[in-house]
Design a protein around this motif. Sequence first.
Motif, short mmCIF file in Angstrom:
data_model
loop_
_atom_site.label_atom_id
_atom_site.label_comp_id
_atom_site.label_asym_id
_atom_site.label_seq_id
_atom_site.Cartn_x
_atom_site.Cartn_y
_atom_site.Cartn_z
N LYS A 20 0.82 -1.21 0.00
CA LYS A 20 0.00 0.00 0.00
C LYS A 20 0.86 1.27 0.00
O LYS A 20 0.38 2.34 -0.39
CB LYS A 20 -0.94 0.01 1.20
N ASP A 21 2.12 1.15 0.40
CA ASP A 21 3.01 2.31 0.37
C ASP A 21 3.30 2.76 -1.06
O ASP A 21 3.65 3.92 -1.28
CB ASP A 21 4.35 1.97 1.06
N PHE A 22 3.19 1.85 -2.02
CA PHE A 22 3.56 2.15 -3.41
C PHE A 22 2.35 2.26 -4.34
O PHE A 22 2.51 2.59 -5.51
CB PHE A 22 4.48 1.05 -3.95
N PHE A 23 1.18 1.97 -3.81
CA PHE A 23 -0.02 1.83 -4.63
C PHE A 23 -0.75 3.17 -4.83
O PHE A 23 -0.88 3.96 -3.90
CB PHE A 23 -0.97 0.84 -3.94
N THR A 24 -1.20 3.41 -6.06
CA THR A 24 -2.15 4.50 -6.32
C THR A 24 -3.16 3.99 -7.33
O THR A 24 -2.86 3.09 -8.14
CB THR A 24 -1.47 5.76 -6.89
N LEU A 25 -4.36 4.56 -7.32
CA LEU A 25 -5.39 4.16 -8.27
C LEU A 25 -4.93 4.45 -9.70
O LEU A 25 -5.17 3.66 -10.62
CB LEU A 25 -6.70 4.89 -7.98
N ALA A 26 -4.25 5.58 -9.87
CA ALA A 26 -3.79 5.97 -11.21
C ALA A 26 -2.82 4.94 -11.78
O ALA A 26 -2.87 4.62 -12.97
CB ALA A 26 -3.13 7.33 -11.15
N SER A 27 -1.93 4.41 -10.93
CA SER A 27 -0.96 3.43 -11.43
C SER A 27 -1.67 2.16 -11.87
O SER A 27 -1.31 1.55 -12.89
CB SER A 27 0.09 3.13 -10.35
#
Length: 233
Positions: free
Chosen positions: A68-75
């Motif tokens: 979750k530290d690296f996650f974004t919806l855009a990615s």
Amino acid sequence: MKKKLGIVLKGGGTRCSSYLGALQALKDCKIQIDSFVGISAGALVSMAYSSNSDINYLLAEISKLSNKDFFTLASVIHGHIWSVDEYTKVFNRILPNVNIQDLKIPVFIEMHCVETKTNEIWSKGNILKLIPQSMAYPGLLPKVKLDNKYYRDGDFGISVGATFLKANSYADVVLTLDAGKSPFNQKNESSDLSIDELGLPYSRINFRHAKEHYDNGYKIISENIEDVKNLLS
């Protein structure tokens, strides 16, 4: 004259904490490392170790991480689990904002060129930018464009790291370590000793087993330490 030891650290995702165990085992035996080539997650560890050889600190920081530290919806919309921007922010907390050529131990990054289908060595640039570039694995992080060519994770090609270190007099002896066993990669015959599967067979994007990977890396290198000493004698 003392022989110089070069280390090639390959990929393995979150199994990379096994490299920290391996480096600690070498350190405990007072074996000096003179240079690194880092591939994928091995690039992260080699740059981290060269900027701060406090392995307990590095292990503690890696143990805190989660996807979750690296996650974004855009990615995710763009087809990648991790965001380059978030990835850079996270490692900015662990690593200094310096150029690779300014690290205490020489470190070189190996990436795979999509156009030429060969691996290339990179020796310049900001380490916070080089880390996501070196880990551009399909579905995880996007491939990057440098000098009008696209690059991805160096584990997609045949490693040239050992050959590079010897040809440029950075090492007399090269030890190649792999936290897993890449299905894409083949062994480089220039390496004097190659050890695979330092990490345990957990998912490569699961951060919860950092200490177990570390312990396994320490154990395996300790079992092979006489071979390393003999190569350096």
